[in-house]
Write a protein that holds these residues in place. Structure first.
Motif, PDB file in Angstrom:
ATOM      1  N   LEU A 192       0.828  -1.205   0.000  1.00  0.00           N
ATOM      2  CA  LEU A 192       0.000   0.000   0.000  1.00  0.00           C
ATOM      3  C   LEU A 192       0.862   1.255   0.000  1.00  0.00           C
ATOM      4  N   LEU A 193       1.953   1.215   0.755  1.00  0.00           N
ATOM      5  CA  LEU A 193       2.806   2.396   0.823  1.00  0.00           C
ATOM      6  C   LEU A 193       3.495   2.653  -0.520  1.00  0.00           C
ATOM      7  N   SER A 194       3.784   1.601  -1.265  1.00  0.00           N
ATOM      8  CA  SER A 194       4.332   1.779  -2.604  1.00  0.00           C
ATOM      9  C   SER A 194       3.341   2.515  -3.492  1.00  0.00           C
ATOM     10  N   LEU A 195       2.068   2.171  -3.362  1.00  0.00           N
ATOM     11  CA  LEU A 195       1.022   2.872  -4.103  1.00  0.00           C
ATOM     12  C   LEU A 195       0.945   4.331  -3.668  1.00  0.00           C
ATOM     13  N   VAL A 196       1.002   4.556  -2.358  1.00  0.00           N
ATOM     14  CA  VAL A 196       0.956   5.922  -1.824  1.00  0.00           C
ATOM     15  C   VAL A 196       2.074   6.768  -2.428  1.00  0.00           C
ATOM     16  N   ASP A 199       2.181  13.678  -3.440  1.00  0.00           N
ATOM     17  CA  ASP A 199       3.175  14.687  -3.802  1.00  0.00           C
ATOM     18  C   ASP A 199       4.017  15.044  -2.580  1.00  0.00           C
ATOM     19  N   PRO A 200       5.329  14.783  -2.585  1.00  0.00           N
ATOM     20  CA  PRO A 200       6.157  15.113  -1.425  1.00  0.00           C
ATOM     21  C   PRO A 200       6.256  16.615  -1.160  1.00  0.00           C
ATOM     22  N   ASP A 201       5.874  17.429  -2.126  1.00  0.00           N
ATOM     23  CA  ASP A 201       5.871  18.880  -1.919  1.00  0.00           C
ATOM     24  C   ASP A 201       4.565  19.386  -1.316  1.00  0.00           C
ATOM     25  N   ALA A 202       3.568  18.494  -1.168  1.00  0.00           N
ATOM     26  CA  ALA A 202       2.285  18.911  -0.598  1.00  0.00           C
ATOM     27  C   ALA A 202       2.415  19.137   0.907  1.00  0.00           C
ATOM     28  N   LYS A 214      -4.526  13.281   0.385  1.00  0.00           N
ATOM     29  CA  LYS A 214      -5.806  13.451  -0.317  1.00  0.00           C
ATOM     30  C   LYS A 214      -5.928  12.578  -1.566  1.00  0.00           C
ATOM     31  N   PRO A 215      -4.873  12.387  -2.351  1.00  0.00           N
ATOM     32  CA  PRO A 215      -5.013  11.490  -3.506  1.00  0.00           C
ATOM     33  C   PRO A 215      -5.390  10.062  -3.119  1.00  0.00           C
TER      34      PRO A 215
END
Length: 341
Positions: A106-110, A115-118, A125-126
């Motif tokens: 799941l974390l791979s999907l995340v 976005d690491p800049d979010a 949210k995605p």
């Protein structure tokens, strides 16, 4: 074959001075190459304190320093084993976060959709949008769940000075590694980076020439025989964690006639069936997994260092050992570490 230079990648654990972060080092490195820094998520795992969960998977903030052509110079990431020199009660810095899950898939999907800049409020949210579920928040922790309220991932601030640990991960190096490491570590020293208490240097060697059952048998046998002596020889840091001897089933495999007579595809499957772990002195997991992105043999016993000559000396030492393993015309493994080296 034995005259070739081994392609190597280095992981060097350092600690930023208070008031600096690993991002500062990444920007300083990129500036020297006319490049830029890309903020990214980098996967790491840590043991879980929850009784029903063995491991928590993490996405931590990394900073990829690239040159003017966009090629990686070095990646600066956290290392969750570095703790002793940190103020564990320090509050998180603005914009610093990590994402946690109990499922690496799941974390791979995340990592693919977030976005690491979010901001920490928006980063998951995605994931919520994928499952058409609301993003929950409580006490500064943001949670994305599926339609049955099963947690997918949590985003939380990064307290305890976790912005200070910095593992420098180099691109694979062949030529001029002394000069390249000298520049990287010189930049770190100029910013005040030091060696943390639990530090280690990990060296990854390209595994192409090790993909032979008899070669691996020689290597496993001698590392098992002289592992303790090699630790003493290089001065393994006693405070370093996630180390350990070669597993007994791997040693048994190395002398198994079926393994020795097998082709590489079959041998790799036999190696994988032994369930090798990354967290030991010598990491055979990447060879067994056969992943193109990280097809390496990793040596994890070297102590922390911020000196390029010393780090290159570590690599040179093990290059000689690997060259011996590959050259099957050389004598069998000697009885003493002195004769072996």
């Amino acid at each position: 074959m034995t005259g070739k230079v081994w392609k190597t990648g280095f992981e060097i654990e350092l600690l930023a001075p208070r008031g600096k972060t690993r991002a500062d080092l990444a920007y300083a490195i990129a500036a020297k190459h006319g490049g830029s820094v890309n903020r990214m998520f980098y996967p790491q795992s840590e043991p879980s304190l929850a009784p029903s969960v063995q491991v928590f998977e993490n996405l931590i903030l990394g900073f990829d320093a690239v040159d003017e052509s966009g090629n990686r110079v070095a990646l600066c990431v956290d290392d969750l084993t570095i703790n002793a020199d940190l103020n564990r009660s320090a509050p998180p810095l603005e914009g610093w976060m990590r994402i946690v899950s109990d499922d690496g898939r799941l974390l791979s999907l995340v990592s693919k959709v977030c976005d690491p800049d979010a901001s920490i409020e928006d980063v998951l949210k995605p994931v919520s949008n994928l499952f058409n579920t609301p993003l929950e928040s409580e006490g500064g922790i943001f949670k994305a769940s599926d339609e049955k309220k099963r947690p997918i991932a949590l985003a939380t601030g990064l307290p305890g000075e976790r912005e200070r640990p910095c593992e420098i991960i180099t691109a694979p190096l062949e030529d001029n590694r002394e000069g390249i490491l000298g520049e990287l570590l010189g930049t770190a020293k100029a910013l005040g980076f030091v060696i943390p208490k639990e530090a280690a240097v990990h060296v990854h060697f390209d595994a192409e020439r090790l993909c032979d059952a008899r070669v691996l048998s020689r290597l496993i046998y001698c590392l098992a025989k002289h592992g303790k002596a090699l630790r003493a020889h290089v001065g393994t840091n006693p405070n370093c964690v996630r180390l350990g001897p070669i597993a007994t089933n791997l040693i048994e495999l190395a002398s198994d006639e079926a393994f020795l007579k097998s082709g590489w595809d079959e041998a790799r499957q036999m190696l994988l069936a032994c369930k090798p772990t990354k967290y030991c002195d010598f990491n055979f997991l990447n060879i067994a997994a056969g992943l193109d992105a990280k097809h390496t043999f990793e040596v994890r016993i070297f102590p922390g260092s911020i000196d390029a000559d010393e780090v290159c000396g570590f690599a040179n030492l093990f290059e000689r050992i690997l060259t011996w393993a590959v050259d099957q015309d050389r004598p069998a493994c000697p009885d003493t570490i002195e004769r072996f080296l």
